[in-house]
Design an enzyme around this catalytic site. Structure first.
Site, mmCIF file in Angstrom:
data_model
loop_
_atom_site.group_PDB
_atom_site.id
_atom_site.type_symbol
_atom_site.label_atom_id
_atom_site.label_comp_id
_atom_site.label_asym_id
_atom_site.label_seq_id
_atom_site.Cartn_x
_atom_site.Cartn_y
_atom_site.Cartn_z
ATOM 1 N N SER A 1 1.795 -4.135 27.341
ATOM 2 C CA SER A 1 1.981 -3.257 26.177
ATOM 3 C C SER A 1 2.189 -4.043 24.895
ATOM 4 C CB SER A 1 3.208 -2.359 26.377
ATOM 5 O OG SER A 1 2.957 -1.361 27.327
ATOM 6 N N ASP B 1 2.115 20.452 8.851
ATOM 7 C CA ASP B 1 3.026 19.407 8.384
ATOM 8 C C ASP B 1 2.903 18.104 9.169
ATOM 9 O OD1 ASP B 1 3.924 21.146 6.443
ATOM 10 O OD2 ASP B 1 5.709 21.767 7.560
ATOM 11 N N ASP C 1 1.682 6.527 21.822
ATOM 12 C CA ASP C 1 2.801 5.890 22.525
ATOM 13 C C ASP C 1 3.985 6.849 22.582
ATOM 14 O OD1 ASP C 1 4.788 3.649 23.209
ATOM 15 O OD2 ASP C 1 2.953 2.499 22.908
ATOM 16 N N HIS D 1 9.728 2.055 23.104
ATOM 17 C CA HIS D 1 8.461 1.361 23.367
ATOM 18 C C HIS D 1 7.518 1.414 22.168
ATOM 19 C CE1 HIS D 1 4.490 0.896 25.432
ATOM 20 N NE2 HIS D 1 5.158 0.142 26.275
#
Ligand code: CA
Ligand code: CA
Length: 293
Positions: free
Chosen positions: A235, A43, A8, A63
């Site tokens: 979504s 990392d 996302d 979002h």
């Protein structure tokens, strides 16, 4: 230890209502400039930013944090909201930018990262949440095939319709990844409070499996943007399915992706008006999927 990857705009992994449920890579030492687990990413402590090619998948839109909170905002902490899965591990895989747009090629890299971590690094990634639509590509199809081989569930939003905000029939007008036919997919549209299909929700009896609530969903915002917000869209519906899948894995660690699909799709509340628009003709029932009702 059930990991759900949120592919996302990133995730505010410092959010007080989410931080305890953020995945931390056990093989990586933070900030030492060394790829400690030798997975090709230096990392990568909480995931990766495939948009900017760095180790910081912080959400600079809003979002992804909302999607992550629907799945796994911390429960029973006297704060804000709770996710459907109160204890879960959210892997933050950012590919959308601060305008919530991105490249399918970056989404593919995110999918491949999650599959690689399960296949080669013993990270228990069982679910990928994909609340976006994009272009068809061979690489995308290949990444789904690989995630199927790794026994990972791929949950896709059906998408939010055309430029007029009206849902379209994906059986006739495909969007991706929703319209791919990979065996490990569940495709989710959005419902409102009366179990009606949201006006904006894409549908298609051959393509979209079920609906889940996706109108006026109150949840998390990045702390820099007020910590909480209400959003609508397919979504918001997809992560309800992703979280239900995570709960199933939590209860039944050896459950296969095919069995998760059977449990989720076989337990919907059927709605007469939707029998011609969804493969199941119904709305998600998490309790029934868990055989708790
Ligand atoms: Ca690494
Ligand atoms: Ca390191």
């Amino acid at each position: 230890d059930v990991v759900v990857a949120v592919i996302d705009s990133g995730v505010d992994y410092t959010h007080p209502d989410l931080a305890a449920n953020i995945w931390t890579n056990p093989g990586e030492v933070a900030g030492d400039g060394i790829d400690n687990d030798l997975n090709g990413f230096i990392d990568d402590v909480h995931g990766w930013d495939f948009r900017n090619d760095d180790a910081d998948p912080m959400d600079d839109h809003r979002h992804g944090t909302h999607v992550a909170g629907i799945i796994g905002a911390v429960g029973n902490n006297e704060l804000g909201v709770t996710g459907v899965a109160q204890q879960v591990s959210i892997m933050a895989l950012k590919f959308l930018d601060n305008h919530n747009t991105g490249y399918t090629s970056d989404a593919v890299r995110a999918i491949n990262y999650a599959t690689m971590m399960r296949s080669e690094h013993d990270i228990n990634v069982r679910v990928l949440n994909n609340s976006y639509t994009g272009q068809r590509s061979t690489a995308l199809e290949e990444s789904l095939a690989a995630s199927t081989q790794a026994d990972i569930l791929f949950v896709s939003a059906s998408g939010n319709g055309n430029v007029l905000g009206r849902g379209i029939n994906l059986d006739n007008d495909p969007v991706y990844p929703a319209s791919l036919t990979s065996a490990n997919m569940i495709v989710v549209g959005a419902s409102g409070q009366y179990d009606e299909m949201a006006r904006f929700s894409n549908f298609g009896v051959e393509t979209v499996d079920l609906i889940a609530p996706g109108i006026g969903i109150y949840g998390l915002a990045p702390t820099a943007m007020g910590s909480y917000q209400s959003l609508s869209g397919t979504s918001m519906a997809a992560p309800l399915v992703s979280a239900t899948a995570a709960l199933l894995v939590s209860h039944l660690p050896d459950i296969t992706t095919a069995e998760i699909k059977d449990a989720v799709l076989g337990s919907v509340d059927e709605i007469d008006a939707l029998s011609s628009k969804l493969s199941t003709g119904g709305r998600l029932n998490t309790a029934a999927a868990l055989n708790l009702d």
